[in-house]
Design a protein around this motif. Structure first.
Motif, PDB file in Angstrom:
ATOM      1  N   GLN A 167       0.828  -1.212   0.000  1.00 43.07           N
ATOM      2  CA  GLN A 167       0.000   0.000   0.000  1.00 43.07           C
ATOM      3  C   GLN A 167       0.857   1.254   0.000  1.00 43.07           C
ATOM      4  O   GLN A 167       0.539   2.240  -0.684  1.00 43.07           O
ATOM      5  CB  GLN A 167      -0.930  -0.026   1.215  1.00 43.07           C
ATOM      6  N   HIS A 168       1.941   1.246   0.759  1.00 44.14           N
ATOM      7  CA  HIS A 168       2.828   2.409   0.775  1.00 44.14           C
ATOM      8  C   HIS A 168       3.542   2.577  -0.560  1.00 44.14           C
ATOM      9  O   HIS A 168       3.679   3.699  -1.067  1.00 44.14           O
ATOM     10  CB  HIS A 168       3.837   2.280   1.915  1.00 44.14           C
ATOM     11  N   LEU A 169       4.016   1.466  -1.124  1.00 42.96           N
ATOM     12  CA  LEU A 169       4.676   1.542  -2.424  1.00 42.96           C
ATOM     13  C   LEU A 169       3.721   2.097  -3.471  1.00 42.96           C
ATOM     14  O   LEU A 169       4.084   2.991  -4.260  1.00 42.96           O
ATOM     15  CB  LEU A 169       5.166   0.147  -2.821  1.00 42.96           C
ATOM     16  N   LEU A 170       2.486   1.605  -3.482  1.00 43.74           N
ATOM     17  CA  LEU A 170       1.507   2.061  -4.459  1.00 43.74           C
ATOM     18  C   LEU A 170       1.147   3.530  -4.242  1.00 43.74           C
ATOM     19  O   LEU A 170       0.978   4.284  -5.206  1.00 43.74           O
ATOM     20  CB  LEU A 170       0.257   1.187  -4.386  1.00 43.74           C
ATOM     21  N   ALA A 171       1.048   3.958  -2.982  1.00 43.79           N
ATOM     22  CA  ALA A 171       0.731   5.362  -2.709  1.00 43.79           C
ATOM     23  C   ALA A 171       1.797   6.277  -3.304  1.00 43.79           C
ATOM     24  O   ALA A 171       1.479   7.325  -3.884  1.00 43.79           O
ATOM     25  CB  ALA A 171       0.612   5.584  -1.206  1.00 43.79           C
ATOM     26  N   GLY A 172       3.070   5.903  -3.162  1.00 49.28           N
ATOM     27  CA  GLY A 172       4.137   6.713  -3.746  1.00 49.28           C
ATOM     28  C   GLY A 172       4.094   6.714  -5.257  1.00 49.28           C
ATOM     29  O   GLY A 172       4.250   7.767  -5.900  1.00 49.28           O
ATOM     30  N   LEU A 173       3.886   5.553  -5.856  1.00 50.36           N
ATOM     31  CA  LEU A 173       3.784   5.463  -7.309  1.00 50.36           C
ATOM     32  C   LEU A 173       2.640   6.329  -7.835  1.00 50.36           C
ATOM     33  O   LEU A 173       2.808   7.108  -8.785  1.00 50.36           O
ATOM     34  CB  LEU A 173       3.548   4.007  -7.717  1.00 50.36           C
ATOM     35  N   GLU A 174       1.483   6.203  -7.206  1.00 48.00           N
ATOM     36  CA  GLU A 174       0.298   6.918  -7.696  1.00 48.00           C
ATOM     37  C   GLU A 174       0.437   8.424  -7.530  1.00 48.00           C
ATOM     38  O   GLU A 174       0.025   9.195  -8.415  1.00 48.00           O
ATOM     39  CB  GLU A 174      -0.948   6.413  -6.975  1.00 48.00           C
ATOM     40  N   LEU A 175       1.004   8.862  -6.410  1.00 50.40           N
ATOM     41  CA  LEU A 175       1.177  10.299  -6.214  1.00 50.40           C
ATOM     42  C   LEU A 175       2.093  10.876  -7.287  1.00 50.40           C
ATOM     43  O   LEU A 175       1.802  11.939  -7.861  1.00 50.40           O
ATOM     44  CB  LEU A 175       1.749  10.583  -4.825  1.00 50.40           C
ATOM     45  N   ALA A 176       3.186  10.197  -7.564  1.00 49.70           N
ATOM     46  CA  ALA A 176       4.113  10.708  -8.575  1.00 49.70           C
ATOM     47  C   ALA A 176       3.470  10.738  -9.958  1.00 49.70           C
ATOM     48  O   ALA A 176       3.658  11.698 -10.714  1.00 49.70           O
ATOM     49  CB  ALA A 176       5.376   9.857  -8.592  1.00 49.70           C
ATOM     50  N   VAL A 177       2.699   9.705 -10.307  1.00 43.51           N
ATOM     51  CA  VAL A 177       2.001   9.702 -11.595  1.00 43.51           C
ATOM     52  C   VAL A 177       1.025  10.874 -11.670  1.00 43.51           C
ATOM     53  O   VAL A 177       0.947  11.586 -12.683  1.00 43.51           O
ATOM     54  CB  VAL A 177       1.266   8.363 -11.810  1.00 43.51           C
ATOM     55  N   GLN A 178       0.287  11.112 -10.601  1.00 49.26           N
ATOM     56  CA  GLN A 178      -0.655  12.230 -10.575  1.00 49.26           C
ATOM     57  C   GLN A 178       0.064  13.551 -10.814  1.00 49.26           C
ATOM     58  O   GLN A 178      -0.391  14.397 -11.612  1.00 49.26           O
ATOM     59  CB  GLN A 178      -1.388  12.270  -9.231  1.00 49.26           C
ATOM     60  N   GLU A 179       1.189  13.740 -10.150  1.00 46.36           N
ATOM     61  CA  GLU A 179       1.905  15.009 -10.273  1.00 46.36           C
ATOM     62  C   GLU A 179       2.530  15.173 -11.654  1.00 46.36           C
ATOM     63  O   GLU A 179       2.565  16.283 -12.201  1.00 46.36           O
ATOM     64  CB  GLU A 179       2.950  15.123  -9.172  1.00 46.36           C
ATOM     65  N   VAL A 180       3.020  14.076 -12.235  1.00 46.80           N
ATOM     66  CA  VAL A 180       3.542  14.151 -13.604  1.00 46.80           C
ATOM     67  C   VAL A 180       2.432  14.573 -14.560  1.00 46.80           C
ATOM     68  O   VAL A 180       2.626  15.444 -15.439  1.00 46.80           O
ATOM     69  CB  VAL A 180       4.136  12.793 -14.030  1.00 46.80           C
TER      70      VAL A 180
ATOM     71  N   GLY B 216       2.190  15.677 -18.226  1.00 46.22           N
ATOM     72  CA  GLY B 216       2.517  14.337 -18.679  1.00 46.22           C
ATOM     73  C   GLY B 216       3.910  14.262 -19.274  1.00 46.22           C
ATOM     74  O   GLY B 216       4.796  15.052 -18.938  1.00 46.22           O
ATOM     75  N   VAL B 217       4.121  13.309 -20.170  1.00 44.09           N
ATOM     76  CA  VAL B 217       5.407  13.154 -20.850  1.00 44.09           C
ATOM     77  C   VAL B 217       5.167  13.183 -22.354  1.00 44.09           C
ATOM     78  O   VAL B 217       4.310  12.447 -22.866  1.00 44.09           O
ATOM     79  CB  VAL B 217       6.115  11.849 -20.432  1.00 44.09           C
ATOM     80  N   ALA B 218       5.887  14.063 -23.033  1.00 43.30           N
ATOM     81  CA  ALA B 218       5.745  14.217 -24.485  1.00 43.30           C
ATOM     82  C   ALA B 218       4.288  14.436 -24.880  1.00 43.30           C
ATOM     83  O   ALA B 218       3.824  13.914 -25.900  1.00 43.30           O
ATOM     84  CB  ALA B 218       6.327  13.007 -25.209  1.00 43.30           C
ATOM     85  N   GLY B 219       3.584  15.193 -24.049  1.00 45.21           N
ATOM     86  CA  GLY B 219       2.198  15.517 -24.360  1.00 45.21           C
ATOM     87  C   GLY B 219       1.196  14.421 -24.075  1.00 45.21           C
ATOM     88  O   GLY B 219       0.010  14.566 -24.372  1.00 45.21           O
ATOM     89  N   LYS B 220       1.665  13.318 -23.475  1.00 51.07           N
ATOM     90  CA  LYS B 220       0.766  12.216 -23.147  1.00 51.07           C
ATOM     91  C   LYS B 220       0.744  11.989 -21.644  1.00 51.07           C
ATOM     92  O   LYS B 220       1.772  12.145 -20.978  1.00 51.07           O
ATOM     93  CB  LYS B 220       1.211  10.925 -23.843  1.00 51.07           C
ATOM     94  N   PRO B 221      -0.408  11.585 -21.094  1.00 48.99           N
ATOM     95  CA  PRO B 221      -0.440  11.267 -19.668  1.00 48.99           C
ATOM     96  C   PRO B 221       0.221   9.926 -19.389  1.00 48.99           C
ATOM     97  O   PRO B 221       0.299   9.059 -20.264  1.00 48.99           O
ATOM     98  CB  PRO B 221      -1.935  11.196 -19.356  1.00 48.99           C
ATOM     99  N   LEU B 222       0.714   9.787 -18.161  1.00 53.55           N
ATOM    100  CA  LEU B 222       1.164   8.489 -17.678  1.00 53.55           C
ATOM    101  C   LEU B 222      -0.051   7.724 -17.156  1.00 53.55           C
ATOM    102  O   LEU B 222      -0.941   8.309 -16.535  1.00 53.55           O
ATOM    103  CB  LEU B 222       2.170   8.636 -16.542  1.00 53.55           C
ATOM    104  N   GLU B 223      -0.064   6.426 -17.396  1.00 55.72           N
ATOM    105  CA  GLU B 223      -1.105   5.563 -16.842  1.00 55.72           C
ATOM    106  C   GLU B 223      -0.436   4.399 -16.130  1.00 55.72           C
ATOM    107  O   GLU B 223       0.421   3.716 -16.703  1.00 55.72           O
ATOM    108  CB  GLU B 223      -2.023   5.039 -17.948  1.00 55.72           C
ATOM    109  N   LEU B 224      -0.828   4.187 -14.885  1.00 51.96           N
ATOM    110  CA  LEU B 224      -0.272   3.104 -14.088  1.00 51.96           C
ATOM    111  C   LEU B 224      -1.179   1.881 -14.202  1.00 51.96           C
ATOM    112  O   LEU B 224      -2.375   1.957 -13.915  1.00 51.96           O
ATOM    113  CB  LEU B 224      -0.172   3.561 -12.626  1.00 51.96           C
TER     114      LEU B 224
END
Length: 370
Positions: free
Chosen positions: A36-49, A54-62
């Motif tokens: 749960q902690h690992l996923l919380a960090g992953l998801e927060l970073a994706v949200q902020e990116v 996003g990257v190259a005009g595209k959103p990140l999707e986890l």
């Protein structure tokens, strides 16, 4: 942000997003709290990116898959994620599971950024496709050995489960302590009841017992038995793998779980980014974020920079590891080739030995810094 697990073939690649596969233990026998902690960090970073464009005009999707600490399940998840067109795979907490995932990703030509697995032999042969944020076990565990020696402990007992990970930890500790006058005695936690283990511990004359076992079972019953055995009142209980880090340890053991030193991969002071991320994660997790949550965030921070600089082609990502330079939550992140390590390695994340303060169980005391 979090794509729930789905049967193989149930999802199709979406060219409007850059997809990252995420391996996390979210159900038992996996360490759910760590997942749960690992996923919380992953998801927060994706949200902020994504909030930053996003990257190259595209959103990140986890695209999240639950490994449940099962290597075969992780291997199947890597196969599925590769078929779904992810640019890379990331995550995993359990070292043995991470090793299986790394081997499969390498075989498929899929880049894998390991967040938390520490086994030195993450892959059997050198590869350019796999990189790791967590410190190798041969780096972190000798620091724990130095802490034991500094605290006056020369005769150590280890309660062990049958596992490549625990066996590797035992060997590293023994090899580090022996030249310095230390000894390590193994006690089989599966063959002995907690009461029998206490008897065996008394017979060893050891001044410290290290828990190289799973949590909550058999770690919690062993701690309770040792804490309430008057013969062992002066024996230090330690847990180098970090079992006391998360809230379920304190919930299970209360005051019995205090003063159990463990390895934590955090600096004495977080970077400005880390301090901000810590505040957001604290709210999301309704408690203190563990080092595992920061590993998750840093994983996406690295991958986002790679994708911006080198694109989403798998071969380009795999070629990018030696060129990465990212300011993470715990310091500057760069990867290099480290002797004895077959993957690209951040050498090194900060390493501390800490424990829970007996006076305030939700606070940590830094006992030693590597």
């Amino acid at each position: 942000m979090n794509t729930p697990p789905a049967p193989q073939g149930a999802e199709r690649a979406d060219d409007s997003a850059v997809r990252i596969g995420a391996l996390v233990p979210l159900t038992p026998p996996g360490w759910v709290g760590a997942g749960q902690h690992l996923l919380a960090g992953l998801e927060l970073a994706v949200q902020e990116v994504n909030e930053a464009g996003g990257v190259a005009g595209k959103p990140l999707e986890l695209v999240v898959r639950d490994t449940a600490a099962d290597p075969l399940r992780a291997e199947a998840a890597v196969d599925e994620l590769a078929g779904l067109g992810v640019a890379a795979v990331a995550g995993e907490f359990h070292s043995v599971v991470a090793r299986t995932a790394a081997a499969r990703a390498d075989a498929l030509g899929l880049p894998f950024l390991c967040s938390s697995g520490v086994l030195d032999a993450l892959t059997d042969e050198p590869t350019d496709r796999v990189a790791r944020l967590a410190p190798a076990q041969s780096h972190g565990w000798p620091i724990y050995g130095d802490f034991l020696l500094g605290a006056g402990h020369r005769h150590i007992a280890v309660a062990t489960d049958p596992s490549v990970y625990w066996a590797s930890g035992t060997r590293i500790l023994r090899d580090h302590l022996a030249p310095r006058g230390g000894t390590v005695t193994e006690l089989d936690a599966r063959a002995l009841t907690p009461a029998e283990l206490c008897d065996a511990l008394v017979a060893t004359g050891a001044t410290a017992l290290l828990l190289l076992v799973g949590h909550p079972d058999p770690a919690v019953p062993i701690v309770k038995a040792v804490r309430h055995d008057p013969r062992l009142a002066d024996v230090l209980i330690g847990a180098p793998a970090g079992q006391p880090e998360l809230a379920d340890w304190a919930a299970s053991l209360g005051s019995d779980g205090a003063a159990v030193p463990f390895l934590r991969y955090l600096p004495e002071q977080l970077t400005p980014l880390g301090a901000r991320v810590e505040g957001v994660l604290r709210e999301r997790l309704a408690g203190t974020p563990s080092f595992v949550a920061f590993e998750g965030y840093d994983t996406i921070a690295v991958l986002a920079e790679v994708l911006r600089s080198h694109g989403a082609d798998r071969a380009s990502i795999a070629a990018s590891w030696p060129h990465v330079a990212v300011d993470g939550t715990r310091g500057p992140i760069r990867f290099s080739r480290t002797p004895g390590i077959n993957v690209w390695q951040w050498a090194w994340p900060p390493v501390q030995v800490v424990d829970r303060d007996p006076a305030r169980l939700d606070h940590y005391r830094v006992l030693h810094v590597g």
